[in-house]
Design a protein around this motif. Structure first.
Motif, PDB file in Angstrom:
ATOM      1  N   THR A 196       0.829  -1.209   0.000  1.00 35.45           N
ATOM      2  CA  THR A 196       0.000   0.000   0.000  1.00 35.45           C
ATOM      3  C   THR A 196       0.858   1.251   0.000  1.00 35.45           C
ATOM      4  O   THR A 196       0.705   2.125  -0.869  1.00 35.45           O
ATOM      5  CB  THR A 196      -0.972  -0.002   1.187  1.00 35.45           C
ATOM      6  N   MET A 197       1.791   1.380   0.942  1.00 32.73           N
ATOM      7  CA  MET A 197       2.655   2.548   0.949  1.00 32.73           C
ATOM      8  C   MET A 197       3.609   2.537  -0.245  1.00 32.73           C
ATOM      9  O   MET A 197       3.736   3.533  -0.968  1.00 32.73           O
ATOM     10  CB  MET A 197       3.457   2.636   2.244  1.00 32.73           C
ATOM     11  N   ARG A 198       4.273   1.410  -0.474  1.00 34.88           N
ATOM     12  CA  ARG A 198       5.231   1.337  -1.573  1.00 34.88           C
ATOM     13  C   ARG A 198       4.533   1.485  -2.920  1.00 34.88           C
ATOM     14  O   ARG A 198       5.033   2.152  -3.825  1.00 34.88           O
ATOM     15  CB  ARG A 198       5.983   0.005  -1.513  1.00 34.88           C
ATOM     16  N   GLY A 199       3.377   0.846  -3.050  1.00 32.49           N
ATOM     17  CA  GLY A 199       2.662   0.903  -4.315  1.00 32.49           C
ATOM     18  C   GLY A 199       2.117   2.276  -4.629  1.00 32.49           C
ATOM     19  O   GLY A 199       2.176   2.734  -5.776  1.00 32.49           O
ATOM     20  N   LEU A 200       1.575   2.970  -3.617  1.00 30.33           N
ATOM     21  CA  LEU A 200       1.098   4.330  -3.850  1.00 30.33           C
ATOM     22  C   LEU A 200       2.263   5.274  -4.144  1.00 30.33           C
ATOM     23  O   LEU A 200       2.124   6.224  -4.920  1.00 30.33           O
ATOM     24  CB  LEU A 200       0.288   4.824  -2.653  1.00 30.33           C
ATOM     25  N   THR A 201       3.415   5.009  -3.517  1.00 29.89           N
ATOM     26  CA  THR A 201       4.615   5.794  -3.838  1.00 29.89           C
ATOM     27  C   THR A 201       4.996   5.574  -5.296  1.00 29.89           C
ATOM     28  O   THR A 201       5.238   6.527  -6.047  1.00 29.89           O
ATOM     29  CB  THR A 201       5.777   5.408  -2.918  1.00 29.89           C
ATOM     30  N   ALA A 202       5.041   4.307  -5.708  1.00 28.28           N
ATOM     31  CA  ALA A 202       5.358   3.999  -7.106  1.00 28.28           C
ATOM     32  C   ALA A 202       4.322   4.617  -8.037  1.00 28.28           C
ATOM     33  O   ALA A 202       4.659   5.111  -9.129  1.00 28.28           O
ATOM     34  CB  ALA A 202       5.416   2.488  -7.310  1.00 28.28           C
ATOM     35  N   SER A 203       3.068   4.616  -7.601  1.00 30.04           N
ATOM     36  CA  SER A 203       1.995   5.151  -8.433  1.00 30.04           C
ATOM     37  C   SER A 203       2.194   6.635  -8.711  1.00 30.04           C
ATOM     38  O   SER A 203       2.089   7.091  -9.852  1.00 30.04           O
ATOM     39  CB  SER A 203       0.653   4.911  -7.733  1.00 30.04           C
ATOM     40  N   TYR A 204       2.486   7.422  -7.666  1.00 33.98           N
ATOM     41  CA  TYR A 204       2.675   8.854  -7.940  1.00 33.98           C
ATOM     42  C   TYR A 204       3.979   9.110  -8.682  1.00 33.98           C
ATOM     43  O   TYR A 204       4.065  10.036  -9.497  1.00 33.98           O
ATOM     44  CB  TYR A 204       2.535   9.700  -6.677  1.00 33.98           C
ATOM     45  N   ILE A 258       8.493  -2.371  -7.768  1.00 31.84           N
ATOM     46  CA  ILE A 258       7.207  -1.952  -8.335  1.00 31.84           C
ATOM     47  C   ILE A 258       7.423  -0.915  -9.433  1.00 31.84           C
ATOM     48  O   ILE A 258       6.834  -0.993 -10.517  1.00 31.84           O
ATOM     49  CB  ILE A 258       6.282  -1.397  -7.237  1.00 31.84           C
ATOM     50  N   VAL A 259       8.296   0.063  -9.176  1.00 33.22           N
ATOM     51  CA  VAL A 259       8.577   1.093 -10.172  1.00 33.22           C
ATOM     52  C   VAL A 259       9.139   0.480 -11.449  1.00 33.22           C
ATOM     53  O   VAL A 259       8.748   0.854 -12.558  1.00 33.22           O
ATOM     54  CB  VAL A 259       9.550   2.143  -9.614  1.00 33.22           C
ATOM     55  N   ALA A 260      10.067  -0.460 -11.302  1.00 35.04           N
ATOM     56  CA  ALA A 260      10.686  -1.076 -12.479  1.00 35.04           C
ATOM     57  C   ALA A 260       9.636  -1.747 -13.356  1.00 35.04           C
ATOM     58  O   ALA A 260       9.645  -1.607 -14.595  1.00 35.04           O
ATOM     59  CB  ALA A 260      11.746  -2.084 -12.046  1.00 35.04           C
ATOM     60  N   GLN A 261       8.719  -2.474 -12.742  1.00 34.68           N
ATOM     61  CA  GLN A 261       7.674  -3.147 -13.522  1.00 34.68           C
ATOM     62  C   GLN A 261       6.727  -2.143 -14.165  1.00 34.68           C
ATOM     63  O   GLN A 261       6.325  -2.293 -15.322  1.00 34.68           O
ATOM     64  CB  GLN A 261       6.893  -4.091 -12.613  1.00 34.68           C
ATOM     65  N   TRP A 262       6.370  -1.101 -13.421  1.00 36.93           N
ATOM     66  CA  TRP A 262       5.463  -0.076 -13.948  1.00 36.93           C
ATOM     67  C   TRP A 262       6.135   0.669 -15.097  1.00 36.93           C
ATOM     68  O   TRP A 262       5.494   1.004 -16.109  1.00 36.93           O
ATOM     69  CB  TRP A 262       5.087   0.886 -12.833  1.00 36.93           C
ATOM     70  N   ALA A 263       7.429   0.938 -14.955  1.00 39.40           N
ATOM     71  CA  ALA A 263       8.164   1.635 -16.008  1.00 39.40           C
ATOM     72  C   ALA A 263       8.133   0.856 -17.317  1.00 39.40           C
ATOM     73  O   ALA A 263       8.023   1.437 -18.402  1.00 39.40           O
ATOM     74  CB  ALA A 263       9.602   1.878 -15.561  1.00 39.40           C
ATOM     75  N   LYS A 264       8.231  -0.465 -17.223  1.00 43.45           N
ATOM     76  CA  LYS A 264       8.189  -1.270 -18.436  1.00 43.45           C
ATOM     77  C   LYS A 264       6.820  -1.204 -19.096  1.00 43.45           C
ATOM     78  O   LYS A 264       6.705  -1.245 -20.325  1.00 43.45           O
ATOM     79  CB  LYS A 264       8.555  -2.720 -18.130  1.00 43.45           C
TER      80      LYS A 264
END
Length: 326
Positions: A123-131, A157-163
């Motif tokens: 939740t915290m890490r994912g919302l951080t990655a989201s913004y 999470i960021v790496a996967q979202w970036a792809k």
């Protein structure tokens, strides 16, 4: 009665103690949640050491998932039995517990497809990655970014979202083991930041241009390399300080290095608006439910072992996310 990790003085992990506490009924605008899993975040150590001052004695933790067991007057969005998750910054601390009363405004409805363990880990890490992926910069397909701590909970999470956005990811890590984890989650190029010249390698990988964005959660140990890795008019995003606070930055150096930009965002300012928080959470949980983003819960600890969890967290040897189980 409930069990909770509390601390009566600041210091090392040993100040964290498991205690029996009384958890009363929720007041107006509050809910009581029976926790199923609790998030372990590096920011928790800042409260424990006193870097983030709080009144003592106090509880610990700001992220958990579980089931609503009671609601106070004026709470219309949640009822007992609802599956929820939450994260916030500041008071009240107390997520390291079996049961907790907190303001209902912090709660996020947890979809059935997302487990409690996954929610507490992301939740915290994912919302951080989201913004970081959706609010901080207008990425374009084909952009290259530099991501520090690429094998950490946010980094994966960021790496996967970036792809998903068509970006090339250069990730820094400290060990070959972490390099393997980072590559398995979408990092294209790995830099061992403790033994390699990060900025030099970034220039090599970008034909001398540098990158438009650096995402830096390490802080003091990497800020110079981050600035030197940026392309002209590039943006340094300092969203964490795991190695220590960032020293003052001379604005003239930003001009000399290419008219650079620096921002120090905080999650609280990106989830303060309930509608925006819901939008960021919905996209995050949608990616997870569809299998486009995997959440790696690589370490789990009993609630009573919170001190050991903090010690291992601060060692820098962990990968992915860690949770406590009440």
């Amino acid at each position: 009665m409930a069990e909770a990790i509390r601390f009566h003085e600041t210091g090392g992990p040993e100040v964290l103690k498991l205690e029996t506490v009384e958890v009363g009924a929720p007041a107006a605008g509050e809910v009581r949640v029976r926790h199923q899993a609790v998030g372990l975040n590096f920011a928790d150590t800042y409260y424990r050491t006193g870097l983030y001052p709080v009144p003592l004695p106090n509880g610990m933790g700001v992220e958990a998932s579980g089931v609503v067991t009671a609601v106070g007057d004026g709470v219309d969005d949640f009822v007992p039995g609802d599956r929820v998750t939450y994260t916030y910054t500041g008071s009240p601390l107390g997520a390291y517990s079996t049961d907790f009363v907190l303001p209902a405004r912090h709660l996020i409805t947890l979809p059935d497809e997302i487990s409690f363990e996954t929610a507490a880990a992301c939740t915290m890490r994912g919302l951080t990655a989201s913004y970081l992926m959706r609010r901080i910069y207008p990425y374009r397909e084909g952009d290259t970014i530099l991501l520090h701590a690429a094998a950490g909970g946010v980094g994966l999470i960021v790496a996967q979202w970036a792809k998903l956005l068509g970006l090339t990811v250069i990730g820094t890590v400290s060990t070959p083991e972490k390099a393997a984890v980072a590559k398995a989650h979408g990092v294209d190029h790995v830099i061992y930041y403790r033994s390699e010249d990060t900025a030099e390698r970034v220039r090599e990988l970008t034909d001398g241009r540098g990158v438009p964005v650096v995402l830096d959660s390490i802080g003091a140990a990497t800020v110079d390399a981050s600035l030197n890795s940026l392309a002209r008019r590039g943006l340094l995003v300092c969203f964490g300080t795991s190695s220590g606070p960032i020293p003052p930055i001379d604005p003239m150096q930003l001009a000399i290095k290419g008219s650079l930009f620096v921002t120090r965002p905080g999650l609280a300012d990106y989830i303060a608006d309930p509608a925006e928080r819901a939008e960021l959470a919905a996209e995050l949980f949608g990616h997870i439910a569809a299998g486009r983003i995997r959440i790696e819960v690589n370490q789990t600890y009993p609630l009573a072992d919170a001190a050991r969890a903090h010690k291992e967290l601060e060692s820098g040897t962990l990968t992915g996310s860690s949770i406590l189980l009440p």
